[in-house]
Enzyme design. Structure first.
Site, PDB file in Angstrom:
ATOM      1  N   PHE A 116      -2.268  -5.939  38.124  1.00  0.00           N
ATOM      2  CA  PHE A 116      -3.640  -5.988  38.627  1.00  0.00           C
ATOM      3  C   PHE A 116      -3.592  -5.527  40.068  1.00  0.00           C
ATOM      4  O   PHE A 116      -3.052  -6.224  40.929  1.00  0.00           O
ATOM      5  CB  PHE A 116      -4.137  -7.433  38.508  1.00  0.00           C
ATOM      6  CG  PHE A 116      -5.568  -7.687  38.901  1.00  0.00           C
ATOM      7  CD1 PHE A 116      -6.601  -7.524  37.994  1.00  0.00           C
ATOM      8  CD2 PHE A 116      -5.874  -8.163  40.177  1.00  0.00           C
ATOM      9  CE1 PHE A 116      -7.912  -7.811  38.339  1.00  0.00           C
ATOM     10  CE2 PHE A 116      -7.180  -8.452  40.536  1.00  0.00           C
ATOM     11  CZ  PHE A 116      -8.203  -8.268  39.607  1.00  0.00           C
ATOM     12  N   GLU A 157      -5.360  -4.455  49.276  1.00  0.00           N
ATOM     13  CA  GLU A 157      -4.918  -3.333  50.099  1.00  0.00           C
ATOM     14  C   GLU A 157      -4.480  -3.839  51.468  1.00  0.00           C
ATOM     15  O   GLU A 157      -4.765  -4.994  51.831  1.00  0.00           O
ATOM     16  CB  GLU A 157      -6.063  -2.327  50.265  1.00  0.00           C
ATOM     17  CG  GLU A 157      -6.508  -1.706  48.958  1.00  0.00           C
ATOM     18  CD  GLU A 157      -7.663  -0.741  49.109  1.00  0.00           C
ATOM     19  OE1 GLU A 157      -8.186  -0.292  48.085  1.00  0.00           O
ATOM     20  OE2 GLU A 157      -8.046  -0.433  50.270  1.00  0.00           O
ATOM     21  N   GLY A 178      -7.772  -7.767  51.890  1.00  0.00           N
ATOM     22  CA  GLY A 178      -7.156  -8.881  51.180  1.00  0.00           C
ATOM     23  C   GLY A 178      -8.222  -9.870  50.760  1.00  0.00           C
ATOM     24  O   GLY A 178      -8.835  -9.742  49.709  1.00  0.00           O
ATOM     25  N   ASP A 202     -12.414 -15.088  37.827  1.00  0.00           N
ATOM     26  CA  ASP A 202     -13.093 -16.326  37.417  1.00  0.00           C
ATOM     27  C   ASP A 202     -12.355 -17.007  36.273  1.00  0.00           C
ATOM     28  O   ASP A 202     -12.317 -18.242  36.196  1.00  0.00           O
ATOM     29  CB  ASP A 202     -14.531 -16.031  36.993  1.00  0.00           C
ATOM     30  CG  ASP A 202     -15.476 -15.876  38.173  1.00  0.00           C
ATOM     31  OD1 ASP A 202     -15.091 -16.252  39.300  1.00  0.00           O
ATOM     32  OD2 ASP A 202     -16.606 -15.376  37.969  1.00  0.00           O
ATOM     33  N   ARG A 208      17.622 -44.434  42.826  1.00  0.00           N
ATOM     34  CA  ARG A 208      18.264 -44.388  44.138  1.00  0.00           C
ATOM     35  C   ARG A 208      18.200 -45.751  44.818  1.00  0.00           C
ATOM     36  O   ARG A 208      17.123 -46.335  44.971  1.00  0.00           O
ATOM     37  CB  ARG A 208      17.573 -43.339  45.006  1.00  0.00           C
ATOM     38  CG  ARG A 208      17.998 -43.312  46.454  1.00  0.00           C
ATOM     39  CD  ARG A 208      19.395 -42.766  46.636  1.00  0.00           C
ATOM     40  NE  ARG A 208      19.670 -42.509  48.048  1.00  0.00           N
ATOM     41  CZ  ARG A 208      20.867 -42.209  48.516  1.00  0.00           C
ATOM     42  NH1 ARG A 208      21.897 -42.147  47.703  1.00  0.00           N
ATOM     43  NH2 ARG A 208      21.028 -41.973  49.803  1.00  0.00           N
ATOM     44  N   GLU A 213      -5.023 -14.654  44.772  1.00  0.00           N
ATOM     45  CA  GLU A 213      -6.258 -14.784  43.980  1.00  0.00           C
ATOM     46  C   GLU A 213      -7.346 -15.539  44.739  1.00  0.00           C
ATOM     47  O   GLU A 213      -8.143 -16.275  44.179  1.00  0.00           O
ATOM     48  CB  GLU A 213      -5.980 -15.424  42.615  1.00  0.00           C
ATOM     49  CG  GLU A 213      -5.137 -14.524  41.714  1.00  0.00           C
ATOM     50  CD  GLU A 213      -4.990 -15.052  40.306  1.00  0.00           C
ATOM     51  OE1 GLU A 213      -5.975 -15.581  39.759  1.00  0.00           O
ATOM     52  OE2 GLU A 213      -3.880 -14.927  39.753  1.00  0.00           O
TER      53      GLU A 213
END
Length: 380
Positions: free
Chosen positions: A126, A130, A134, A240, A268, A364
């Site tokens: 995808f 650029e 962004g 979306d 622990r 994204e």
């Protein structure tokens, strides 16, 4: 500690999640390395085990592939990431690179590429971001210059997942100057087109990521995905769908970190007993668990809204991605703190998660962009 799934999920959804975990456990991880780049053996294995097929229902019928349920996509990503984040990322990138074709492509485009992607035999990408576009994706400058009955692409794309090794790219280019989001067209660009070149980018966590250069790359009308000048809609529709599933990926990482922290704190011993005797430890685990479950509920609510075709999809998807990715960052960091220095040793599962968890808050749509999407949805 395995938290229950969101109550809205059906028995069939729960059975699907269990199948995903079973298939993930069978993936061959013996050859896995921290090297960047596309792991084609892993992609093929995802196809052979049917995991990619679940992203592309009906892909075996070629052009009859249909869109996956957002809920099922979230289940895939959450439960795969709890077992193997490399596999989850490879699966997600196949979906992200191909879904513009599933949603808006022609029968010929889908028939040529989607069955091969679903089988793990072709790698998709995808290509939106650029160097100077962004978070402001509508500021795209990659030029589609008219040439005969088609166009020639000139410019650059960067931070592109699976580049420069993908077999084809969904490329978003400007066909109408000074038109903002209204002047962008999506193109299907096979990797062997003349004038297309690229180089890998090496990141904090191993990830197939690269920079692409377009030097008069030819594209024709049959390469258009959707409609001319309406490609931005193609990109946003794809995002979306995938934004809630980025949240699901984050929830899976948070769940894995919570499991590790609970196991460690129980076993622990320090200050005369297990770490869980300390109130600060118990309260930290409680906070981690609460935030993880809240993120899970937001993710599956957003996915259900998408599947219902609601106009609230965009801002609810943004809520899910924002809260889940920020939560995962907190939970993984808290798990590292409970483990101490051992968690930062190269090869420790939390060391890997600590590096892996940072990027989803950026790609994204960065968290700041998600907040703006949410505000616009609330106020309009």
């Amino acid at each position: 500690m395995a938290l229950p799934l969101a109550d809205s999920l059906t028995d069939a959804d729960r059975a699907f999640a269990e199948w995903v975990r079973e298939q993930a456990a069978k993936l061959d991880t013996a050859h896995r390395s921290e090297a960047s780049g596309v792991d084609r053996d892993l992609v093929l294995s995802l196809g052979e085990r049917g995991l990619l097929g679940a992203v592309f229902p009906g892909a075996s019928a070629g052009d009859h592939c249909r869109e996956a349920s957002a809920v099922r996509l979230c289940l895939l990503r959450e439960h795969l990431s709890r077992v193997d984040t490399h596999a989850e990322t490879a699966l997600a990138l196949q979906g992200l690179g191909s879904y513009p074709l599933v949603q808006s492509g022609t029968q010929q485009q889908r028939a040529r590429w989607i069955p091969a992607v679903a089988a793990g035999e072709a790698v998709a990408a995808f290509a939106l971001t650029e160097p100077d576009a962004g978070s402001d994706a509508a500021a795209l400058a990659l030029e589609a210059e008219p040439a005969g009955d088609g166009w020639r692409l000139n410019g650059e794309k960067t931070w592109i997942s699976n580049a420069p090794e993908a077999d084809f790219y969904t490329v978003f280019a400007r066909t109408t100057p000074d038109a903002g989001a209204r002047g962008v067209t999506a193109f299907l660009v096979p990797a062997d087109r003349p004038g297309l070149s690229g180089e890998p980018l090496h990141m904090l966590a191993p990830h197939a990521l690269g920079h692409l250069v377009f030097d008069a790359v030819p594209v024709a009308p049959e390469d258009v995905v959707g409609e001319v000048d309406r490609g931005f809609r193609v990109a946003m529709r794809t995002l979306d769908l995938f934004r809630p599933s980025v949240g699901a990926f984050a929830v899976g990482m948070a769940g894995a970190a919570l499991d590790a922290a609970t196991t460690h704190a129980t076993g622990r011993h320090a200050f005369g007993g297990p770490l869980t005797n300390l109130q600060s430890t118990r309260h930290t685990l409680a906070e981690m668990a609460t935030r993880t479950e809240a993120a899970r509920l937001l993710v599956y609510a957003a996915a259900a809204v998408y599947d219902a075709g609601s106009p609230e999809t965009g801002w609810r998807a943004a809520m899910a991605k924002l809260f889940a990715t920020e939560t995962a960052q907190y939970v993984v960091d808290a798990a590292v703190q409970l483990h101490g220095a051992r968690a930062l040793r190269r090869g420790h599962p939390l060391e890997h998660l600590y590096r892996e968890v940072r990027a989803p808050r950026i790609y994204e749509g960065a968290s700041e962009v998600q907040r703006e999407i949410i505000a616009r949805g609330m106020l309009t």
